[in-house]
Motif scaffolding. Structure first.
Motif, PDB file in Angstrom:
ATOM      1  N   ALA A  12       0.828  -1.208   0.000  1.00  0.00           N
ATOM      2  CA  ALA A  12       0.000   0.000   0.000  1.00  0.00           C
ATOM      3  C   ALA A  12       0.859   1.253   0.000  1.00  0.00           C
ATOM      4  O   ALA A  12       0.479   2.286  -0.552  1.00  0.00           O
ATOM      5  CB  ALA A  12      -0.932  -0.003   1.215  1.00  0.00           C
ATOM      6  N   ALA A  13       2.027   1.146   0.604  1.00  0.00           N
ATOM      7  CA  ALA A  13       2.906   2.311   0.702  1.00  0.00           C
ATOM      8  C   ALA A  13       3.723   2.538  -0.563  1.00  0.00           C
ATOM      9  O   ALA A  13       3.911   3.685  -0.988  1.00  0.00           O
ATOM     10  CB  ALA A  13       3.850   2.152   1.893  1.00  0.00           C
ATOM     11  N   GLY A  14       4.191   1.447  -1.189  1.00  0.00           N
ATOM     12  CA  GLY A  14       5.111   1.650  -2.309  1.00  0.00           C
ATOM     13  C   GLY A  14       4.989   0.706  -3.476  1.00  0.00           C
ATOM     14  O   GLY A  14       5.813   0.752  -4.396  1.00  0.00           O
ATOM     15  N   GLY A  15       3.988  -0.166  -3.478  1.00  0.00           N
ATOM     16  CA  GLY A  15       3.811  -1.060  -4.610  1.00  0.00           C
ATOM     17  C   GLY A  15       4.785  -2.226  -4.611  1.00  0.00           C
ATOM     18  O   GLY A  15       5.551  -2.443  -3.660  1.00  0.00           O
ATOM     19  N   TYR A  16       4.770  -2.972  -5.699  1.00  0.00           N
ATOM     20  CA  TYR A  16       5.549  -4.207  -5.818  1.00  0.00           C
ATOM     21  C   TYR A  16       7.046  -3.943  -5.704  1.00  0.00           C
ATOM     22  O   TYR A  16       7.782  -4.667  -5.025  1.00  0.00           O
ATOM     23  CB  TYR A  16       5.249  -4.889  -7.161  1.00  0.00           C
ATOM     24  N   HIS A  17       7.513  -2.917  -6.383  1.00  0.00           N
ATOM     25  CA  HIS A  17       8.942  -2.643  -6.427  1.00  0.00           C
ATOM     26  C   HIS A  17       9.400  -1.702  -5.310  1.00  0.00           C
ATOM     27  O   HIS A  17      10.564  -1.298  -5.295  1.00  0.00           O
ATOM     28  CB  HIS A  17       9.315  -2.061  -7.792  1.00  0.00           C
ATOM     29  N   GLY A  18       8.499  -1.381  -4.406  1.00  0.00           N
ATOM     30  CA  GLY A  18       8.838  -0.455  -3.334  1.00  0.00           C
ATOM     31  C   GLY A  18       9.280  -1.120  -2.042  1.00  0.00           C
ATOM     32  O   GLY A  18       9.480  -0.443  -1.038  1.00  0.00           O
ATOM     33  N   PHE A  19       9.412  -2.446  -2.050  1.00  0.00           N
ATOM     34  CA  PHE A  19       9.855  -3.131  -0.837  1.00  0.00           C
ATOM     35  C   PHE A  19      10.667  -4.369  -1.202  1.00  0.00           C
ATOM     36  O   PHE A  19      10.625  -4.853  -2.341  1.00  0.00           O
ATOM     37  CB  PHE A  19       8.657  -3.529   0.031  1.00  0.00           C
ATOM     38  N   SER A  20      11.408  -4.858  -0.241  1.00  0.00           N
ATOM     39  CA  SER A  20      12.194  -6.077  -0.401  1.00  0.00           C
ATOM     40  C   SER A  20      11.962  -6.985   0.800  1.00  0.00           C
ATOM     41  O   SER A  20      11.320  -6.591   1.780  1.00  0.00           O
ATOM     42  CB  SER A  20      13.681  -5.732  -0.511  1.00  0.00           C
ATOM     43  N   TYR A  21      12.517  -8.184   0.743  1.00  0.00           N
ATOM     44  CA  TYR A  21      12.404  -9.086   1.880  1.00  0.00           C
ATOM     45  C   TYR A  21      13.095  -8.506   3.113  1.00  0.00           C
ATOM     46  O   TYR A  21      12.750  -8.849   4.249  1.00  0.00           O
ATOM     47  CB  TYR A  21      12.972 -10.456   1.530  1.00  0.00           C
ATOM     48  N   ALA A  22      14.078  -7.651   2.894  1.00  0.00           N
ATOM     49  CA  ALA A  22      14.742  -7.002   4.029  1.00  0.00           C
ATOM     50  C   ALA A  22      13.757  -6.128   4.793  1.00  0.00           C
ATOM     51  O   ALA A  22      13.791  -6.063   6.028  1.00  0.00           O
ATOM     52  CB  ALA A  22      15.921  -6.169   3.534  1.00  0.00           C
ATOM     53  N   ASP A  23      12.866  -5.439   4.062  1.00  0.00           N
ATOM     54  CA  ASP A  23      11.846  -4.604   4.716  1.00  0.00           C
ATOM     55  C   ASP A  23      10.875  -5.464   5.507  1.00  0.00           C
ATOM     56  O   ASP A  23      10.482  -5.112   6.628  1.00  0.00           O
ATOM     57  CB  ASP A  23      11.087  -3.793   3.656  1.00  0.00           C
ATOM     58  N   VAL A  24      10.475  -6.590   4.921  1.00  0.00           N
ATOM     59  CA  VAL A  24       9.564  -7.500   5.616  1.00  0.00           C
ATOM     60  C   VAL A  24      10.246  -8.060   6.860  1.00  0.00           C
ATOM     61  O   VAL A  24       9.652  -8.126   7.944  1.00  0.00           O
ATOM     62  CB  VAL A  24       9.120  -8.646   4.692  1.00  0.00           C
TER      63      VAL A  24
END
Length: 208
Positions: free
Chosen positions: A21-33
């Motif tokens: 919701a904040a940044g879409g598919y390319h806006g996060f990585s597994y590191a963020d999760v």
């Protein structure tokens, strides 16, 4: 798609939904999760081997929850106008409280050419189902004399759906959560007031 998930997998899915919701598919990585869930990336890969698997699960769950929510509205809110208002009020509350500031499918739709095909197909299916629900609702409103449509039910449903998701973007752009409610209230008023305008114009011999 209804897949039993472990408590940890559910937590991963919920946090990924917020990241989408904040940044879409390319806006996060597994590191963020990993940072949000406080587990190592290998553990996330154990539950979801690839990012596409994780996002597909998130979108499928979002679609299923939306389907259940719309069915509940149909069951508990018989009046079409009240049902449409309840739908927009739900999103207004999500945006105001920050629990879901943007529909994840709206975010992903902007990335359709750049996301895995399976995810894109799930996103398209979400919008097809939502359009169908809105079309049915608008048709019921027309039958009760609540709505006056200028175009076909399908076109009006797509237009209203576009207004909803566009209002989310506008609220984000202005940094004002109340913008969403203002726009959607205006859209509903346009559907319902148009009938009054038509009647008044006919009474005055103006024609429309």
């Amino acid at each position: 798609m209804s897949v039993a998930l472990s408590p940890r997998a559910i937590e991963i899915v919920e946090q990924t939904k917020l990241l989408l919701a904040a940044g879409g598919y390319h806006g996060f990585s597994y590191a963020d999760v990993s940072e949000r869930v406080r587990i190592g990336k290998p553990s996330i890969h154990h539950h979801f081997p690839a990012k596409a698997d994780l996002v597909l699960t998130v979108v499928a769950q979002h679609r299923e929850q939306a389907r259940e929510g719309l069915a509940a509205l149909d069951q508990h809110v018989q009046d079409p106008l009240a049902r449409l208002t309840a739908y927009t009020d739900y999103w207004a509350t999500c945006i105001r409280e920050g629990t879901m500031p943007m529909c994840i499918c709206a975010m992903l739709a902007a990335e359709l050419p750049l996301i895995p095909q399976a995810v894109a197909d799930e996103v398209r299916a979400y919008f097809h189902e939502l359009t169908g629900w809105l079309a049915s609702l608008l048709q019921a409103g027309v039958a009760k004399g609540q709505f006056h449509l200028r175009n076909s039910v399908q076109v009006e449903a797509q237009a209203f759906m576009s207004t909803i998701h566009g209002a989310m973007l506008t609220a984000r752009a202005f940094g004002d959560t109340e913008v969403f409610a203002s726009i959607t209230r205006g859209a509903i008023k346009q559907l319902s007031v148009c009938l009054l305008y038509t009647s008044d114009a006919a009474d005055e011999g103006l024609g429309v």
